[in-house]
Design a protein around this motif. Structure first.
Motif, PDB file in Angstrom:
ATOM      1  N   GLU A  95       0.847  -1.192   0.000  1.00 41.02           N
ATOM      2  CA  GLU A  95       0.000   0.000   0.000  1.00 41.02           C
ATOM      3  C   GLU A  95       0.884   1.245   0.000  1.00 41.02           C
ATOM      4  O   GLU A  95       1.815   1.368   0.808  1.00 41.02           O
ATOM      5  CB  GLU A  95      -0.907   0.012   1.238  1.00 41.02           C
ATOM      6  CG  GLU A  95      -1.797   1.251   1.268  1.00 41.02           C
ATOM      7  CD  GLU A  95      -2.802   1.244   2.414  1.00 41.02           C
ATOM      8  OE1 GLU A  95      -3.008   0.195   3.050  1.00 41.02           O
ATOM      9  OE2 GLU A  95      -3.375   2.322   2.662  1.00 41.02           O
ATOM     10  N   ILE A  96       0.601   2.159  -0.907  1.00 43.36           N
ATOM     11  CA  ILE A  96       1.353   3.411  -1.012  1.00 43.36           C
ATOM     12  C   ILE A  96       0.888   4.332   0.115  1.00 43.36           C
ATOM     13  O   ILE A  96      -0.276   4.725   0.162  1.00 43.36           O
ATOM     14  CB  ILE A  96       1.110   4.077  -2.381  1.00 43.36           C
ATOM     15  CG1 ILE A  96       1.597   3.151  -3.508  1.00 43.36           C
ATOM     16  CG2 ILE A  96       1.804   5.449  -2.457  1.00 43.36           C
ATOM     17  CD1 ILE A  96       1.147   3.583  -4.901  1.00 43.36           C
ATOM     18  N   ILE A  97       1.790   4.644   1.050  1.00 45.76           N
ATOM     19  CA  ILE A  97       1.387   5.467   2.201  1.00 45.76           C
ATOM     20  C   ILE A  97       2.134   6.801   2.278  1.00 45.76           C
ATOM     21  O   ILE A  97       1.771   7.669   3.075  1.00 45.76           O
ATOM     22  CB  ILE A  97       1.519   4.693   3.541  1.00 45.76           C
ATOM     23  CG1 ILE A  97       2.954   4.250   3.801  1.00 45.76           C
ATOM     24  CG2 ILE A  97       0.582   3.483   3.559  1.00 45.76           C
ATOM     25  CD1 ILE A  97       3.149   3.633   5.186  1.00 45.76           C
ATOM     26  N   GLN A  98       3.179   6.963   1.470  1.00 50.94           N
ATOM     27  CA  GLN A  98       3.894   8.245   1.403  1.00 50.94           C
ATOM     28  C   GLN A  98       4.175   8.547  -0.056  1.00 50.94           C
ATOM     29  O   GLN A  98       4.631   7.664  -0.791  1.00 50.94           O
ATOM     30  CB  GLN A  98       5.238   8.169   2.157  1.00 50.94           C
ATOM     31  CG  GLN A  98       5.161   7.767   3.604  1.00 50.94           C
ATOM     32  CD  GLN A  98       4.637   8.884   4.499  1.00 50.94           C
ATOM     33  OE1 GLN A  98       4.719  10.065   4.161  1.00 50.94           O
ATOM     34  NE2 GLN A  98       4.098   8.502   5.652  1.00 50.94           N
ATOM     35  N   ILE A  99       3.918   9.773  -0.478  1.00 52.19           N
ATOM     36  CA  ILE A  99       4.157  10.168  -1.871  1.00 52.19           C
ATOM     37  C   ILE A  99       4.952  11.466  -1.888  1.00 52.19           C
ATOM     38  O   ILE A  99       4.580  12.423  -1.209  1.00 52.19           O
ATOM     39  CB  ILE A  99       2.819  10.400  -2.622  1.00 52.19           C
ATOM     40  CG1 ILE A  99       1.953   9.134  -2.607  1.00 52.19           C
ATOM     41  CG2 ILE A  99       3.063  10.861  -4.056  1.00 52.19           C
ATOM     42  CD1 ILE A  99       0.524   9.354  -3.122  1.00 52.19           C
ATOM     43  N   TYR A 100       6.028  11.478  -2.651  1.00 51.61           N
ATOM     44  CA  TYR A 100       6.785  12.715  -2.886  1.00 51.61           C
ATOM     45  C   TYR A 100       6.843  12.950  -4.388  1.00 51.61           C
ATOM     46  O   TYR A 100       7.346  12.098  -5.127  1.00 51.61           O
ATOM     47  CB  TYR A 100       8.206  12.609  -2.321  1.00 51.61           C
ATOM     48  CG  TYR A 100       8.237  12.419  -0.826  1.00 51.61           C
ATOM     49  CD1 TYR A 100       8.239  13.511   0.042  1.00 51.61           C
ATOM     50  CD2 TYR A 100       8.250  11.146  -0.273  1.00 51.61           C
ATOM     51  CE1 TYR A 100       8.245  13.343   1.422  1.00 51.61           C
ATOM     52  CE2 TYR A 100       8.253  10.964   1.106  1.00 51.61           C
ATOM     53  CZ  TYR A 100       8.254  12.058   1.942  1.00 51.61           C
ATOM     54  OH  TYR A 100       8.260  11.882   3.302  1.00 51.61           O
ATOM     55  N   ILE A 101       6.318  14.074  -4.841  1.00 49.29           N
ATOM     56  CA  ILE A 101       6.324  14.390  -6.275  1.00 49.29           C
ATOM     57  C   ILE A 101       6.680  15.859  -6.475  1.00 49.29           C
ATOM     58  O   ILE A 101       6.385  16.703  -5.625  1.00 49.29           O
ATOM     59  CB  ILE A 101       4.945  14.115  -6.928  1.00 49.29           C
ATOM     60  CG1 ILE A 101       3.810  14.656  -6.052  1.00 49.29           C
ATOM     61  CG2 ILE A 101       4.733  12.650  -7.207  1.00 49.29           C
ATOM     62  CD1 ILE A 101       2.437  14.452  -6.652  1.00 49.29           C
ATOM     63  N   PRO A 102       7.319  16.188  -7.606  1.00 51.66           N
ATOM     64  CA  PRO A 102       7.626  17.594  -7.891  1.00 51.66           C
ATOM     65  C   PRO A 102       6.327  18.398  -7.935  1.00 51.66           C
ATOM     66  O   PRO A 102       5.343  17.954  -8.547  1.00 51.66           O
ATOM     67  CB  PRO A 102       8.284  17.538  -9.272  1.00 51.66           C
ATOM     68  CG  PRO A 102       8.767  16.131  -9.427  1.00 51.66           C
ATOM     69  CD  PRO A 102       7.784  15.292  -8.675  1.00 51.66           C
ATOM     70  N   LEU A 154      -1.328  17.772 -11.503  1.00 50.68           N
ATOM     71  CA  LEU A 154      -2.388  18.548 -12.151  1.00 50.68           C
ATOM     72  C   LEU A 154      -3.644  18.598 -11.278  1.00 50.68           C
ATOM     73  O   LEU A 154      -3.785  17.812 -10.331  1.00 50.68           O
ATOM     74  CB  LEU A 154      -2.713  17.950 -13.521  1.00 50.68           C
ATOM     75  CG  LEU A 154      -1.803  18.431 -14.672  1.00 50.68           C
ATOM     76  CD1 LEU A 154      -0.348  18.044 -14.446  1.00 50.68           C
ATOM     77  CD2 LEU A 154      -2.286  17.862 -16.001  1.00 50.68           C
ATOM     78  N   ASP A 155      -4.548  19.498 -11.617  1.00 46.24           N
ATOM     79  CA  ASP A 155      -5.748  19.708 -10.792  1.00 46.24           C
ATOM     80  C   ASP A 155      -6.612  18.455 -10.638  1.00 46.24           C
ATOM     81  O   ASP A 155      -7.261  18.266  -9.612  1.00 46.24           O
ATOM     82  CB  ASP A 155      -6.626  20.827 -11.396  1.00 46.24           C
ATOM     83  CG  ASP A 155      -5.996  22.187 -11.170  1.00 46.24           C
ATOM     84  OD1 ASP A 155      -5.101  22.288 -10.302  1.00 46.24           O
ATOM     85  OD2 ASP A 155      -6.379  23.141 -11.866  1.00 46.24           O
ATOM     86  N   ASP A 156      -6.633  17.619 -11.683  1.00 44.21           N
ATOM     87  CA  ASP A 156      -7.507  16.435 -11.609  1.00 44.21           C
ATOM     88  C   ASP A 156      -6.841  15.236 -10.936  1.00 44.21           C
ATOM     89  O   ASP A 156      -7.403  14.143 -10.917  1.00 44.21           O
ATOM     90  CB  ASP A 156      -8.019  16.053 -13.012  1.00 44.21           C
ATOM     91  CG  ASP A 156      -6.902  15.588 -13.940  1.00 44.21           C
ATOM     92  OD1 ASP A 156      -5.722  15.622 -13.543  1.00 44.21           O
ATOM     93  OD2 ASP A 156      -7.221  15.182 -15.080  1.00 44.21           O
ATOM     94  N   GLY A 157      -5.618  15.448 -10.402  1.00 49.59           N
ATOM     95  CA  GLY A 157      -4.941  14.362  -9.707  1.00 49.59           C
ATOM     96  C   GLY A 157      -3.888  13.665 -10.555  1.00 49.59           C
ATOM     97  O   GLY A 157      -3.030  12.962 -10.031  1.00 49.59           O
TER      98      GLY A 157
END
Lengths: 213, 213
Positions: free
Chosen positions: B158-165, B170-173
């Motif tokens: 399960e993805i529980i931490q996300i780091y993205i630039p 985008l607005d829609d995810g």
């Protein structure tokens, strides 16, 4: 690049469609292809999937994930009923038609007809291939595994028929799928062509990697 | 394109390495990323994988396949021992270093050190992230499924931490992973950057698809 951090609570609180887009984007670029099937009576079905993964080369096995919803349900039903399906790579010329197969057509409507993609049958393989696809695989159903955690289904198939452009097969067995115009996708709806950066030599400790090109 | 046909008998008769290259190429472009783990004592491990697949968005689940061989064995051992791992997207700048992690280093050698990739720890997540990666995921082990047909193992996390630039969300995810310089691979050793063709609207019967760009 300056980063945003999104934690588990924030993921859970996202509006549903936004979470679907976000999570579908996170896995990276995906294998995307058209799965061709037919029921016992010969009624054809065609659907786009982006959940393929390599399981092994001996025997040659490919996996895919099915959600418990249409249009994937029809494909799954036909695979169980007949034991065979085709996996057809998508190229830029048929990208929109391939995407259109994800529409929920009424029962009895073939996505081949609805999207103007042509089916073909060859070498006595039961399921229909997509004529416009440059790389076509005939696959025999081997195993079903239920993923109880979210009620999805994994299907494992053995690749028993391969059709590839003759100028795309290299001496070492590698297929230049970029030369075959195969595209990739990200998220639910973004399609991408590719530019090869390099082929790299088999990695060994204390040995510099070299280019195979 | 004029096509070659390869049938089941011909696949079986292929020389082993040739078959490995061929079958690994057939699934299309793949998600490729670095998996970071650590054992209980803090000994780090880093390994490249190209067998990721989306399982679902709610909960956010990602799957991957492990062969019963090193270096994948070390990664799997650490996942079972600690319950956590990271998935770090690969970009052009670290492509060779990422590929080099597949070398069979002696026990006790960290692939972070051997390849000059930097590890980082943040927000109390147990496993190491790759500093040079633009999209980083912290994943919690949820389920193991044995694939008996060829003795491989599927792991669901399960993805529980996300780091993205921040400029890639985008607005829609949707995350513009191309803008984040994420690359893809084909076969065992070919790396590719991408050019976005389009984002396409949700498909409905009797409605023309439009561009979301």
């Amino acid at each position: 690049m300056s980063k945003i951090h999104i934690n588990k609570d924030q993921i859970e609180q996202l509006e549903k469609q936004k979470r679907v887009h976000l999570i579908n984007s996170l896995g990276g670029f995906k294998s995307v292809a058209l799965v061709g099937t037919s029921d016992k009576k010969g009624n054809e079905n065609l659907a786009i999937f982006s959940s393929f993964f390599h399981i092994g080369a001996n025997p040659p096995l490919i996996g895919m994930i099915f959600r418990p919803s249409p249009p994937e349900r029809d494909t799954l039903h036909n695979i169980f009923e007949t034991g065979f399906y085709t996996i057809n790579h998508i190229n830029e010329a048929i990208c929109k038609q391939a995407h259109q197969t994800s529409a929920r057509y009424d029962e009895g409507v073939s996505e081949f007809d609805a999207t103007n993609l042509k089916s073909e049958y060859k070498n006595d393989f039961f399921a229909p291939f997509v004529v416009e696809s440059n790389i076509q695989l005939g696959v025999e159903f081997k195993e079903k595994m239920d993923i109880s955690i979210n009620s999805t289904t994994m299907i494992i198939g053995e690749i028993i028929q391969i059709y590839i452009p003759e100028n795309c097969l290299l001496d070492d067995g590698f297929i230049d799928i970029e030369k075959a115009n195969t595209i990739t996708c990200s998220g639910l709806d973004s399609y991408h062509k590719t530019i090869q950066l390099d082929r790299l030599s088999y990695a060994k400790p204390d040995k510099e990697i070299t280019s195979l090109l």
